[in-house]
Design a protein around this motif. Structure first.
Motif, PDB file in Angstrom:
ATOM      1  N   LEU A 124      52.300  15.609  48.350  1.00 12.98           N
ATOM      2  CA  LEU A 124      53.520  15.950  47.631  1.00 12.98           C
ATOM      3  C   LEU A 124      54.579  16.829  48.161  1.00 12.98           C
ATOM      4  O   LEU A 124      53.986  18.009  48.001  1.00 12.98           O
ATOM      5  CB  LEU A 124      53.276  16.020  46.165  1.00 12.98           C
ATOM      6  N   THR A 125      55.537  16.474  48.767  1.00 12.22           N
ATOM      7  CA  THR A 125      56.569  17.557  49.289  1.00 12.22           C
ATOM      8  C   THR A 125      57.925  17.723  48.530  1.00 12.22           C
ATOM      9  O   THR A 125      58.529  18.730  48.794  1.00 12.22           O
ATOM     10  CB  THR A 125      56.763  17.266  50.829  1.00 12.22           C
ATOM     11  N   ALA A 126      58.126  16.887  47.756  1.00 10.65           N
ATOM     12  CA  ALA A 126      59.442  16.817  46.892  1.00 10.65           C
ATOM     13  C   ALA A 126      59.274  15.945  45.747  1.00 10.65           C
ATOM     14  O   ALA A 126      58.404  14.942  45.747  1.00 10.65           O
ATOM     15  CB  ALA A 126      60.337  16.231  47.953  1.00 10.65           C
ATOM     16  N   SER A 137      56.836  25.641  49.456  1.00  9.61           N
ATOM     17  CA  SER A 137      55.817  26.244  50.540  1.00  9.61           C
ATOM     18  C   SER A 137      54.813  25.292  50.910  1.00  9.61           C
ATOM     19  O   SER A 137      54.510  24.371  50.061  1.00  9.61           O
ATOM     20  CB  SER A 137      55.168  27.717  49.985  1.00  9.61           C
ATOM     21  N   ALA A 138      54.016  25.293  51.842  1.00 10.68           N
ATOM     22  CA  ALA A 138      53.079  24.266  52.221  1.00 10.68           C
ATOM     23  C   ALA A 138      51.723  24.569  51.219  1.00 10.68           C
ATOM     24  O   ALA A 138      51.210  23.831  51.049  1.00 10.68           O
ATOM     25  CB  ALA A 138      52.747  24.481  53.621  1.00 10.68           C
ATOM     26  N   ARG A 139      51.485  26.009  51.112  1.00 11.39           N
ATOM     27  CA  ARG A 139      50.533  26.233  50.330  1.00 11.39           C
ATOM     28  C   ARG A 139      50.591  25.438  48.939  1.00 11.39           C
ATOM     29  O   ARG A 139      49.762  24.929  48.237  1.00 11.39           O
ATOM     30  CB  ARG A 139      50.067  27.755  50.198  1.00 11.39           C
ATOM     31  N   VAL A 144      49.587  21.574  44.593  1.00 10.85           N
ATOM     32  CA  VAL A 144      50.095  20.301  43.734  1.00 10.85           C
ATOM     33  C   VAL A 144      49.577  19.078  43.877  1.00 10.85           C
ATOM     34  O   VAL A 144      49.305  18.015  43.143  1.00 10.85           O
ATOM     35  CB  VAL A 144      51.699  20.388  43.812  1.00 10.85           C
ATOM     36  N   THR A 145      49.534  18.732  45.302  1.00  9.43           N
ATOM     37  CA  THR A 145      48.843  17.455  45.661  1.00  9.43           C
ATOM     38  C   THR A 145      47.347  17.105  45.282  1.00  9.43           C
ATOM     39  O   THR A 145      46.908  16.324  44.685  1.00  9.43           O
ATOM     40  CB  THR A 145      48.897  17.233  47.334  1.00  9.43           C
TER      41      THR A 145
END
Length: 409
Positions: A124-126, A137-139, A144-145
């Motif tokens: 989940l990026t957005a 951020s990637a972390r 969240v994913t």
């Protein structure tokens, strides 16, 4: 559409044919849900239906990889991530039945499976918001994913308390999500509307439909933790994929009323899993308020409340199917129709569902009574009924670890 329906049919057929084998394995490995005073089922039942579901997923995906129409889906590692994660949670559920895993080990296994999806680009990026909302951020994106996937797996597990309930809810909600992703992909890419999310949702609906004939009341096998976690993981993977693919630039050309559709990729997965999420949230709050562990078992889940209202086992399940359809298809309908029209029909559907839930059907007549289905009048086990010894059983252990109130499967 024909390719997706074929994949769905393959998943259903393989799962249906493999379920007797999964039942045999469950008996050989003592993966049996015993009967206790607070249980809904009335006889010991095998609970490794997840093995058949996993086989249905693997075979369907392998055959889909040979279809030219879906070739583009396999250019990315997402499919491998979901199938690999399903293998992990299936083995985790099986191991819990055999070796008595503690809840921390089980949670660690769920996080491992969710992390496997994330590293294979199911992440989940957005979020679909006006103007777009990118996770900074990637972390944080990874966190969240994993959180979303773990919550989805446990939500399905919590609601899996009556024969056919979890499989039917996921099949109905998955069907709404399948139609949504299919038409969304058609609009976004008319030349090539192959989609990872649509394919995996078709597979998910297929395995549920293939398992239901064995699992609907009176059930011959439960899906167990392995099955419920597979369903939650696959659906979460498909939902994350379609949600993260949202293009925020499209909002610039939309009017105020049309902007409501922006939230559909976020709202529809919530609508599909509303009953499981609501059941899980209520259980955790209820137990914490009583000073108990959130994993402590009780008989206050939604399906137990339906039985307490006077519904038979089968009627309770079918009415919860109706509520799932109302929420899932009501949300998906916002895409082709105006929200005013959808709201009007949604009010009608809710009223009908309330009448079915609280009306005279629960106390009158023999429509869908359990004795009609089984040829007997099932009686809940009591302290004087023949049950297993008071020592902890496989079912006790599974319930203690998952917080499942009725029985695992």
């Amino acid at each position: 559409m024909r390719a997706y329906l074929l994949v769905m049919l393959i998943a259903a057929a393989v799962t249906y044919l493999a379920t007797p084998g999964a039942r045999w394995v469950a008996r050989r490995t003592n993966a049996i849900s015993a009967v206790r005073a607070r249980d809904v089922h009335v006889q010991p039942t095998p609970r490794l239906g997840g093995l058949a579901m996993l086989l249905g997923i693997v075979v369907a995906v392998l055959l889909a990889s040979r279809m030219p129409f879906l070739a583009g889906v396999f250019d990315e590692p997402q499919v491998f991530g979901v199938v690999g994660g399903a293998v992990i949670v299936c083995l985790l559920g099986w191991a819990d039945d055999v070796w008595d895993l503690d809840w921390m080990t089980k949670l660690a296994g769920q996080i491992l499976a969710a992390g496997f999806l994330a590293i294979n680009q199911v992440q989940l990026t957005a979020l679909p918001m006006p103007g777009g909302l990118t996770i900074p951020s990637a972390r944080l994106s990874l966190f969240v994913t994993i959180l979303v996937i773990v919550v989805a797996m446990n939500a399905v597990n919590f609601v899996d308390g009556l024969d056919g309930l979890a499989a039917g809810i996921v099949a109905i909600g998955g069907s709404a999500f399948f139609l949504y992703t299919y038409f969304l992909t058609q609009q976004a890419s008319p030349a090539d509307y192959s989609s990872f999310a649509t394919m995996m949702t078709a597979v998910l609906v297929g395995v549920c439909l293939g398992f239901l004939p064995h699992n609907f009341y009176p059930s011959h096998i439960f899906m167990g933790d392995s099955g419920s976690m597979i369903l939650g993981l696959v659906f979460a993977g498909a939902a994350i994929s379609i949600t993260s693919s949202f293009d925020p630039t499209v909002t610039d050309a939309l009017s105020g009323a049309q902007r409501a559709t922006i939230f559909i990729p976020l709202l529809l997965p919530l609508a599909v899993t509303l009953l499981p999420l609501l059941d899980m949230t209520m259980a955790v709050v209820r137990r914490l308020a009583a000073g108990k562990s959130p994993m402590a078992p009780d008989r206050m889940h939604l399906h137990h409340r339906m039985l307490a209202l006077g519904h038979s086992h089968r009627r309770a399940v079918l009415i919860l199917y109706v509520w799932t359809a109302v929420f899932a298809f009501g949300t998906a309908a916002l895409v082709p129709w105006r929200w005013q029209v959808v709201l009007a029909w949604l009010v009608v559907a809710v009223v009908i569902a309330l009448v079915l839930t609280l009306g005279p059907l629960r106390t009158r007549g023999r429509f869908l009574d359990d004795d009609v289905a089984s040829g007997a009048h099932p009686v809940a086990a009591t302290s004087s009924s023949p049950t297993v010894p008071e020592k902890e059983t496989d079912h006790d252990r599974a319930e203690r670890h998952t917080g499942h109130a009725g029985r695992t499967g």
